[in-house]
Design an enzyme around this catalytic site. Structure first.
Site, PDB file in Angstrom:
ATOM      1  N   LYS A   1       0.824  -1.198   0.000  1.00  0.00           N
ATOM      2  CA  LYS A   1       0.000   0.000   0.000  1.00  0.00           C
ATOM      3  C   LYS A   1       0.861   1.252   0.000  1.00  0.00           C
ATOM      4  O   LYS A   1       0.377   2.360  -0.218  1.00  0.00           O
ATOM      5  CB  LYS A   1      -0.875   0.018   1.275  1.00  0.00           C
ATOM      6  CG  LYS A   1      -1.759  -1.187   1.436  1.00  0.00           C
ATOM      7  CD  LYS A   1      -2.376  -1.195   2.833  1.00  0.00           C
ATOM      8  CE  LYS A   1      -2.389  -2.591   3.362  1.00  0.00           C
ATOM      9  NZ  LYS A   1      -2.741  -2.682   4.771  1.00  0.00           N
ATOM     10  N   GLY A   2       2.147   1.065   0.285  1.00  0.00           N
ATOM     11  CA  GLY A   2       3.033   2.203   0.557  1.00  0.00           C
ATOM     12  C   GLY A   2       3.148   3.215  -0.564  1.00  0.00           C
ATOM     13  O   GLY A   2       3.372   4.396  -0.312  1.00  0.00           O
TER      14      GLY A   2
ATOM     15  N   ARG B   1       0.837   6.303   7.809  1.00  0.00           N
ATOM     16  CA  ARG B   1       0.872   6.461   6.355  1.00  0.00           C
ATOM     17  C   ARG B   1       0.358   7.827   5.917  1.00  0.00           C
ATOM     18  O   ARG B   1       0.746   8.345   4.876  1.00  0.00           O
ATOM     19  CB  ARG B   1      -0.007   5.390   5.679  1.00  0.00           C
ATOM     20  CG  ARG B   1       0.525   3.972   5.794  1.00  0.00           C
ATOM     21  CD  ARG B   1      -0.264   3.068   4.845  1.00  0.00           C
ATOM     22  NE  ARG B   1      -0.128   1.656   5.137  1.00  0.00           N
ATOM     23  CZ  ARG B   1       0.859   0.878   4.682  1.00  0.00           C
ATOM     24  NH1 ARG B   1       1.810   1.391   3.938  1.00  0.00           N
ATOM     25  NH2 ARG B   1       0.906  -0.398   4.975  1.00  0.00           N
TER      26      ARG B   1
ATOM     27  N   ASP C   1       4.553   3.074   6.471  1.00  0.00           N
ATOM     28  CA  ASP C   1       3.928   2.799   7.755  1.00  0.00           C
ATOM     29  C   ASP C   1       4.887   2.165   8.750  1.00  0.00           C
ATOM     30  O   ASP C   1       5.905   1.591   8.384  1.00  0.00           O
ATOM     31  CB  ASP C   1       2.763   1.816   7.552  1.00  0.00           C
ATOM     32  CG  ASP C   1       3.257   0.401   7.249  1.00  0.00           C
ATOM     33  OD1 ASP C   1       4.049   0.240   6.302  1.00  0.00           O
ATOM     34  OD2 ASP C   1       2.866  -0.535   7.976  1.00  0.00           O
TER      35      ASP C   1
ATOM     36  N   ASP D   1      14.904  -0.689   0.354  1.00  0.00           N
ATOM     37  CA  ASP D   1      15.687  -0.914   1.562  1.00  0.00           C
ATOM     38  C   ASP D   1      16.765  -1.956   1.227  1.00  0.00           C
ATOM     39  O   ASP D   1      17.813  -1.620   0.700  1.00  0.00           O
ATOM     40  CB  ASP D   1      14.708  -1.380   2.648  1.00  0.00           C
ATOM     41  CG  ASP D   1      15.345  -1.505   4.005  1.00  0.00           C
ATOM     42  OD1 ASP D   1      16.381  -0.878   4.235  1.00  0.00           O
ATOM     43  OD2 ASP D   1      14.789  -2.236   4.860  1.00  0.00           O
TER      44      ASP D   1
ATOM     45  N   PHE E   1      14.227   4.201  10.783  1.00  0.00           N
ATOM     46  CA  PHE E   1      12.900   3.696  10.432  1.00  0.00           C
ATOM     47  C   PHE E   1      12.060   4.875   9.958  1.00  0.00           C
ATOM     48  O   PHE E   1      11.821   5.828  10.692  1.00  0.00           O
ATOM     49  CB  PHE E   1      12.217   2.953  11.583  1.00  0.00           C
ATOM     50  CG  PHE E   1      11.130   2.071  11.042  1.00  0.00           C
ATOM     51  CD1 PHE E   1      11.403   0.746  10.735  1.00  0.00           C
ATOM     52  CD2 PHE E   1       9.872   2.593  10.740  1.00  0.00           C
ATOM     53  CE1 PHE E   1      10.419  -0.054  10.149  1.00  0.00           C
ATOM     54  CE2 PHE E   1       8.897   1.799  10.158  1.00  0.00           C
ATOM     55  CZ  PHE E   1       9.168   0.477   9.862  1.00  0.00           C
TER      56      PHE E   1
ATOM     57  N   GLU F   1       7.387   2.555  -6.231  1.00  0.00           N
ATOM     58  CA  GLU F   1       7.606   2.001  -4.889  1.00  0.00           C
ATOM     59  C   GLU F   1       7.806   3.130  -3.892  1.00  0.00           C
ATOM     60  O   GLU F   1       8.217   4.231  -4.256  1.00  0.00           O
ATOM     61  CB  GLU F   1       8.832   1.057  -4.974  1.00  0.00           C
ATOM     62  CG  GLU F   1       9.234   0.348  -3.732  1.00  0.00           C
ATOM     63  CD  GLU F   1       8.176  -0.523  -3.064  1.00  0.00           C
ATOM     64  OE1 GLU F   1       7.114   0.020  -2.701  1.00  0.00           O
ATOM     65  OE2 GLU F   1       8.446  -1.715  -2.841  1.00  0.00           O
ATOM     66  N   ASP F   2       7.502   2.859  -2.627  1.00  0.00           N
ATOM     67  CA  ASP F   2       7.696   3.882  -1.600  1.00  0.00           C
ATOM     68  C   ASP F   2       9.166   4.003  -1.181  1.00  0.00           C
ATOM     69  O   ASP F   2       9.704   5.093  -1.085  1.00  0.00           O
ATOM     70  CB  ASP F   2       6.794   3.622  -0.377  1.00  0.00           C
ATOM     71  CG  ASP F   2       6.929   2.206   0.195  1.00  0.00           C
ATOM     72  OD1 ASP F   2       7.671   1.373  -0.365  1.00  0.00           O
ATOM     73  OD2 ASP F   2       6.261   1.926   1.225  1.00  0.00           O
TER      74      ASP F   2
ATOM     75  N   LYS G   1      17.136   3.881   0.607  1.00  0.00           N
ATOM     76  CA  LYS G   1      17.936   3.743   1.831  1.00  0.00           C
ATOM     77  C   LYS G   1      19.128   2.837   1.482  1.00  0.00           C
ATOM     78  O   LYS G   1      19.089   1.631   1.738  1.00  0.00           O
ATOM     79  CB  LYS G   1      17.042   3.081   2.892  1.00  0.00           C
ATOM     80  CG  LYS G   1      17.422   3.368   4.331  1.00  0.00           C
ATOM     81  CD  LYS G   1      16.772   2.356   5.264  1.00  0.00           C
ATOM     82  CE  LYS G   1      15.388   2.720   5.722  1.00  0.00           C
ATOM     83  NZ  LYS G   1      14.835   1.714   6.671  1.00  0.00           N
TER      84      LYS G   1
HETATM   85  P1  IMP Z   1      13.194  -4.332   0.645  1.00  0.00           P
HETATM   86  O1  IMP Z   1      12.842  -5.614  -0.036  1.00  0.00           O
HETATM   87  O2  IMP Z   1      14.018  -4.558   1.871  1.00  0.00           O
HETATM   88  O3  IMP Z   1      13.819  -3.314  -0.278  1.00  0.00           O
HETATM   89  O4  IMP Z   1      11.844  -3.829   1.226  1.00  0.00           O
HETATM   90  C1  IMP Z   1      11.162  -2.755   0.798  1.00  0.00           C
HETATM   91  C2  IMP Z   1       9.861  -2.678   1.541  1.00  0.00           C
HETATM   92  O5  IMP Z   1      10.040  -2.720   2.964  1.00  0.00           O
HETATM   93  C3  IMP Z   1       9.231  -1.341   1.241  1.00  0.00           C
HETATM   94  O6  IMP Z   1       8.336  -1.449   0.175  1.00  0.00           O
HETATM   95  C4  IMP Z   1       8.552  -0.992   2.531  1.00  0.00           C
HETATM   96  O7  IMP Z   1       7.236  -1.505   2.514  1.00  0.00           O
HETATM   97  C5  IMP Z   1       9.321  -1.694   3.604  1.00  0.00           C
HETATM   98  N1  IMP Z   1      10.268  -0.770   4.290  1.00  0.00           N
HETATM   99  C6  IMP Z   1      11.603  -0.778   4.199  1.00  0.00           C
HETATM  100  N2  IMP Z   1      12.156   0.181   4.957  1.00  0.00           N
HETATM  101  C7  IMP Z   1      11.128   0.816   5.544  1.00  0.00           C
HETATM  102  C8  IMP Z   1      11.058   1.932   6.477  1.00  0.00           C
HETATM  103  O8  IMP Z   1      12.047   2.539   6.897  1.00  0.00           O
HETATM  104  N3  IMP Z   1       9.803   2.306   6.845  1.00  0.00           N
HETATM  105  C9  IMP Z   1       8.670   1.676   6.399  1.00  0.00           C
HETATM  106  N4  IMP Z   1       8.698   0.649   5.549  1.00  0.00           N
HETATM  107  C10 IMP Z   1       9.919   0.215   5.124  1.00  0.00           C
HETATM  108 MG    MG Z   2       6.102  -1.274   0.477  1.00  0.00          MG
END
Ligand code: IMP
Ligand code: MG
Length: 179
Positions: free
Chosen positions: A42-43, A164, A158, A102, A151, A98-99, A130
């Protein structure tokens, strides 16, 4: 809600200005192409709705919802598709919205998955990046802002489904997410 915020990292004004730039760039880059935005629920909802208003050409949109298999997930980053696309993406130019990126595991899986469906191209547009926590190389074609290893909440992001709706991007105080 606001007492949980450690620091505002990106203000509403900064986000709006950057989204306009991203929209202009996407409009230029995709002239004459069959662009479909794929928002990751949903992000990405707030970012996507603001971004699409700044893309000045015909586009289509669809959504996917995914969930990772937990923290122990292998670097292959297999994710579970909770909601899939409604239409075929064959021969379409896909821009994943994408939001935040990470570890990069979610997006590297998704890019691979969408390429295998016969899309002409699959690129990534993320509001936040990030980079400190990246575990796999994933090409970021359009990026709003770099953020530190905190975070992050707000503008769609969220913690436990909360925050959100904050109109800015902020770091959450540790006592609100560390148990
Ligand atoms: P990745 O697979 O680790 O890149 O995960 C990305 C997903 O993790 C994003 O779409 C977010 O939903 C969630 N996420 C990663 N870091 C954060 C954060 O700092 N705050 C909130 N959601 C996060
Ligand atoms: Mg997400």
């Amino acid at each position: 809600m606001r007492q949980a915020i450690k620091k505002v990292l990106v203000t509403s004004e900064e986000i709006n200005a950057r989204i306009k730039e991203l929209g202009d760039q996407i409009t230029k880059d995709y002239q004459g192409k069959d662009l479909m935005l794929v928002g990751i629920l949903k992000g990405a909802v707030i970012f996507m709705s603001e971004l699409m208003k700044n893309i000045d050409m015909p586009i289509m949109m669809d959504f996917m919802a995914v969930s990772s298999y937990g923290k122990s997930s292998k670097p292959t980053g297999a994710v579970r598709i909770i909601k899939d696309l409604e239409s075929s993406i064959e021969d379409k130019d896909i821009l994943i919205i994408e939001d935040i990126i990470d570890t990069g595991l979610t997006l590297s899986y998704l890019v691979d998955n969408l390429e295998k469906r016969g899309a002409s191209s699959v690129k990534i547009c993320t509001l936040l990046d990030k980079p400190d926590r990246r575990r796999t190389d994933v090409p970021v074609h359009y990026r709003g802002f770099l953020v530190p290893d905190e975070f992050i909440v707000g503008y769609g992001l969220d913690y436990a489904e909360q925050y959100r709706n904050l109109p800015f991007v902020a770091a959450l105080k540790e006592e609100f997410y560390r148990k």
